[in-house]
Design a protein around this motif. Structure first.
Motif, short mmCIF file in Angstrom:
data_model
loop_
_atom_site.label_atom_id
_atom_site.label_comp_id
_atom_site.label_asym_id
_atom_site.label_seq_id
_atom_site.Cartn_x
_atom_site.Cartn_y
_atom_site.Cartn_z
N GLN A 368 101.66 -13.30 20.97
CA GLN A 368 100.69 -13.11 22.05
C GLN A 368 99.29 -12.83 21.48
O GLN A 368 98.29 -13.35 21.98
N ALA A 369 99.25 -12.00 20.45
CA ALA A 369 97.96 -11.64 19.86
C ALA A 369 97.27 -12.86 19.26
O ALA A 369 96.08 -13.09 19.48
N ARG A 370 98.02 -13.67 18.52
CA ARG A 370 97.44 -14.85 17.89
C ARG A 370 96.91 -15.83 18.94
O ARG A 370 95.91 -16.51 18.74
N ALA A 371 97.55 -15.88 20.09
CA ALA A 371 97.15 -16.81 21.15
C ALA A 371 95.78 -16.48 21.73
O ALA A 371 95.16 -17.31 22.41
N GLN A 372 95.27 -15.28 21.42
CA GLN A 372 93.97 -14.87 21.96
C GLN A 372 92.79 -15.46 21.18
O GLN A 372 91.64 -15.38 21.62
N GLN A 431 84.38 -6.10 11.80
CA GLN A 431 83.95 -6.49 13.13
C GLN A 431 84.64 -7.75 13.67
O GLN A 431 84.03 -8.81 13.85
N PRO A 432 85.95 -7.66 13.96
CA PRO A 432 86.66 -8.78 14.57
C PRO A 432 86.15 -9.06 15.97
O PRO A 432 85.55 -8.18 16.61
N ASP A 433 86.39 -10.27 16.46
CA ASP A 433 85.93 -10.63 17.81
C ASP A 433 86.75 -9.94 18.89
O ASP A 433 86.22 -9.58 19.94
N ILE A 434 88.06 -9.80 18.64
CA ILE A 434 88.96 -9.24 19.66
C ILE A 434 89.88 -8.21 19.01
O ILE A 434 90.49 -8.48 17.97
N LEU A 435 89.99 -7.06 19.63
CA LEU A 435 90.94 -6.02 19.23
C LEU A 435 92.09 -6.05 20.22
O LEU A 435 91.88 -5.93 21.43
N VAL A 436 93.32 -6.20 19.72
CA VAL A 436 94.50 -6.29 20.57
C VAL A 436 95.47 -5.16 20.23
O VAL A 436 95.71 -4.86 19.06
N GLY A 454 81.10 -1.94 21.32
CA GLY A 454 79.75 -1.57 20.92
C GLY A 454 79.01 -2.68 20.20
O GLY A 454 77.78 -2.81 20.32
N TYR A 455 79.73 -3.51 19.43
CA TYR A 455 79.06 -4.63 18.76
C TYR A 455 79.27 -5.96 19.51
O TYR A 455 78.95 -7.03 18.99
N GLY A 456 79.80 -5.88 20.73
CA GLY A 456 79.92 -7.07 21.56
C GLY A 456 81.27 -7.75 21.55
O GLY A 456 81.43 -8.86 22.07
N GLY A 457 82.28 -7.09 20.96
CA GLY A 457 83.62 -7.66 20.92
C GLY A 457 84.42 -7.35 22.18
O GLY A 457 83.96 -6.65 23.08
N GLU A 458 85.66 -7.87 22.23
CA GLU A 458 86.55 -7.65 23.37
C GLU A 458 87.74 -6.80 22.96
O GLU A 458 88.16 -6.80 21.80
N VAL A 459 88.31 -6.10 23.95
CA VAL A 459 89.53 -5.32 23.74
C VAL A 459 90.56 -5.78 24.77
O VAL A 459 90.26 -5.85 25.96
N LYS A 460 91.77 -6.10 24.29
CA LYS A 460 92.82 -6.56 25.20
C LYS A 460 94.11 -5.79 24.93
O LYS A 460 94.43 -5.47 23.78
N VAL A 461 94.86 -5.53 25.99
CA VAL A 461 96.16 -4.85 25.88
C VAL A 461 97.25 -5.86 26.24
O VAL A 461 97.22 -6.45 27.33
N MET A 462 98.21 -6.04 25.34
CA MET A 462 99.31 -6.98 25.54
C MET A 462 100.57 -6.22 25.97
O MET A 462 100.76 -5.05 25.62
#
Length: 481
Positions: A368-372, A431-436, A454-462
């Motif tokens: 799921q994480a890789r699919a993001q 600084q990754p683009d998405i934290l899962v 804070g640096y413009g990235g996204e956070v997602k909960v799987m």
């Protein structure tokens, strides 16, 4: 860029260097000598294999390439055995033999897969023998596309500049496996392949990845060479070229049986691939795979063409791409990889955890994480951190083993180990683009969410697979005892 596996049978390589005979005495050690407190080995098998430059030639021939080999030897039984072993695999031997010198022999006594003793029979060759050997230059370089100088500091290559100049006159690429602290001896070569210890002996102590690249670039300019390939044991290998980005390959995780001859395998695979018309980065990739094969074998070993092809295809299949910078990496190597991925327009996903015993829940979650995004980083806690978080008896698997397992998953591009109990410093650094993260909470329950946003990235909960956890598995095992 997709590569076709090399046509090794079309490759012609010249090898010049120190010839050796590796002699192994195998037997059982079941008692201690009454004469001294040493084991008595009842020898039941003797094995002679070419070592030094001979091992390089054996590896080249094993891949299916044509090899001309020259070096200084004695006019003795050991030289005869060397020739027999080399001729049996198709190596063309052009030895410069002397009655005044003895062939170098390294004898080892082995019992129960353990080396008990090594005895070296050698004297450094006199400079005049190396000079006399130069008369074989025309024969040994005949039709060669690549020349390997295999220097073990035994005297055969006391004048390496002669061989480099000869190769240049014939438009032959020169690869050098160097020795000693004076690399100016190899000025003008195309590529040198020091290990980390050898490189630091010349360039000084390496403090960081940036320091490594800087010192390698300085050495390239000083020596007027095209590239340096530094082999770094568990940290893989790094190729540095003038005015080009570094090319790093993490070590391919294998159970290490013996590192004997791994450097010979690297340079022989490089030489054979280049002589078959492949580009340098692909040749280095193949050399990294070949090294992973040979260290899993006991004693001085070779890698065959089919064996390399099978392992290469398996490794590439695990990663699903033709990129090279994947697997277990250091934090600094990860920083470089992420920057390069972003420059290519790829979206980098990050997740972290203990990943102590990998189970179906982990695999589903990582898919799921890789699919993001395009690349997935998995950062794991240190053993000390896992113990602090999970209690005594954990982790079940050490960080090294956890890195190995995760690096083998198709959905994982890079895996690393971070210091501390949280990955907050690592998130700030790369600084990754998405934290899962997986769980049933909102994003503000994810450690580091404010850093990423804070640096413009996204956070997602799987979501997580129900009734599937490492702790439950461990408890079930304990209950079954």
């Amino acid at each position: 860029m997709k590569h076709e596996f090399p046509e090794f049978h079309q490759a012609r390589v010249a090898v010049i260097g120190d010839l050796m005979l590796d002699r192994f005495y195998f037997g059982k050690a079941s008692r201690i000598s009454p004469e001294a407190p040493v084991p008595v080995v009842n020898v039941d098998r003797l094995e002679d294999v070419p070592g030094g430059a001979g091992n390089v030639a054996m590896n080249i021939a094993s891949l299916g390439a044509t090899c001309n080999l020259t070096g200084v030897s004695g006019l003795d039984e050991a030289a005869t055995v060397l020739k027999q072993r080399l001729h049996s695999v198709g190596v063309n031997c052009l030895f410069h033999q002397s009655r005044d010198a003895g062939t170098i022999i390294k004898s080892r006594i082995v019992s129960n897969h353990q080396q008990l003793l090594r005895m070296d029979f050698e004297e450094r060759f006199k400079p005049e023998l190396a000079t006399e050997m130069q008369s074989l230059a025309e024969q040994v370089t005949n039709n060669a596309k690549v020349m390997v100088l295999s220097d073990y500091n035994k005297g055969t290559l006391s004048e390496p500049q002669f061989w480099i100049d000869t190769a240049k006159q014939k438009d032959i690429q020169v690869l050098v496996d160097p020795k000693g602290s004076d690399f100016t001896r190899y000025r003008g070569a195309d590529l040198i392949t020091p290990n980390m210890t050898e490189f630091e002996a010349v360039a000084g102590k390496i403090e960081s990845e940036g320091d490594l690249i800087s010192k390698a670039q300085t050495l390239i300019k000083q020596l007027d060479i095209k590239a340096i390939l530094i082999t770094r044991s568990e940290h893989g290998m790094t190729l540095i070229r003038a005015d080009q980005p570094e090319f790093h390959l993490p070590a391919i995780a294998k159970e290490v049986a013996d590192v004997t001859g791994a450097g010979d395998t690297v340079i022989s695979t490089l030489a054979s691939a280049l002589a078959a018309g492949q580009d340098l980065e692909y040749a280095v990739t193949l050399a990294n795979v070949a090294a992973s094969i040979v260290v899993s074998k006991l004693g001085t070993s070779t890698v065959s063409g089919p064996e390399l092809k099978t392992e290469y295809e398996r490794h590439q299949g695990l990663n699903n791409t033709d990129h090279s910078f994947c697997g277990a990496v250091t934090i600094e190597q990860l920083k470089i990889a992420v920057e390069q991925a972003k420059q290519r327009g790829e979206k980098v996903v990050f997740t972290n955890g203990c990943f102590d015993i990998l189970h179906a829940g982990h695999v589903s979650y990582l898919q799921q994480a890789r699919a993001q995004g395009d690349r997935l980083i998995v950062a794991i806690n240190t053993d000390e951190s896992v113990t602090k978080l999970k209690g005594e008896g954990r982790p079940i698997n050490t960080a090294e083993r956890r890195l190995t397992v995760l690096a083998g998953l198709a959905d994982v591009d890079w895996v690393t180990c971070f210091q501390g109990d949280t990955p907050e410093d690592l998130l700030r650094y790369i600084q990754p683009d998405i934290l899962v993260k997986g769980g049933d909470y909102d994003k503000k329950g994810v450690v580091g969410w404010e850093i990423v946003e804070g640096y413009g990235g996204e956070v997602k909960v799987m979501g997580l697979v129900e009734n599937c956890s490492t702790t439950a598995i461990v408890n079930k095992i304990h209950q079954g005892r």
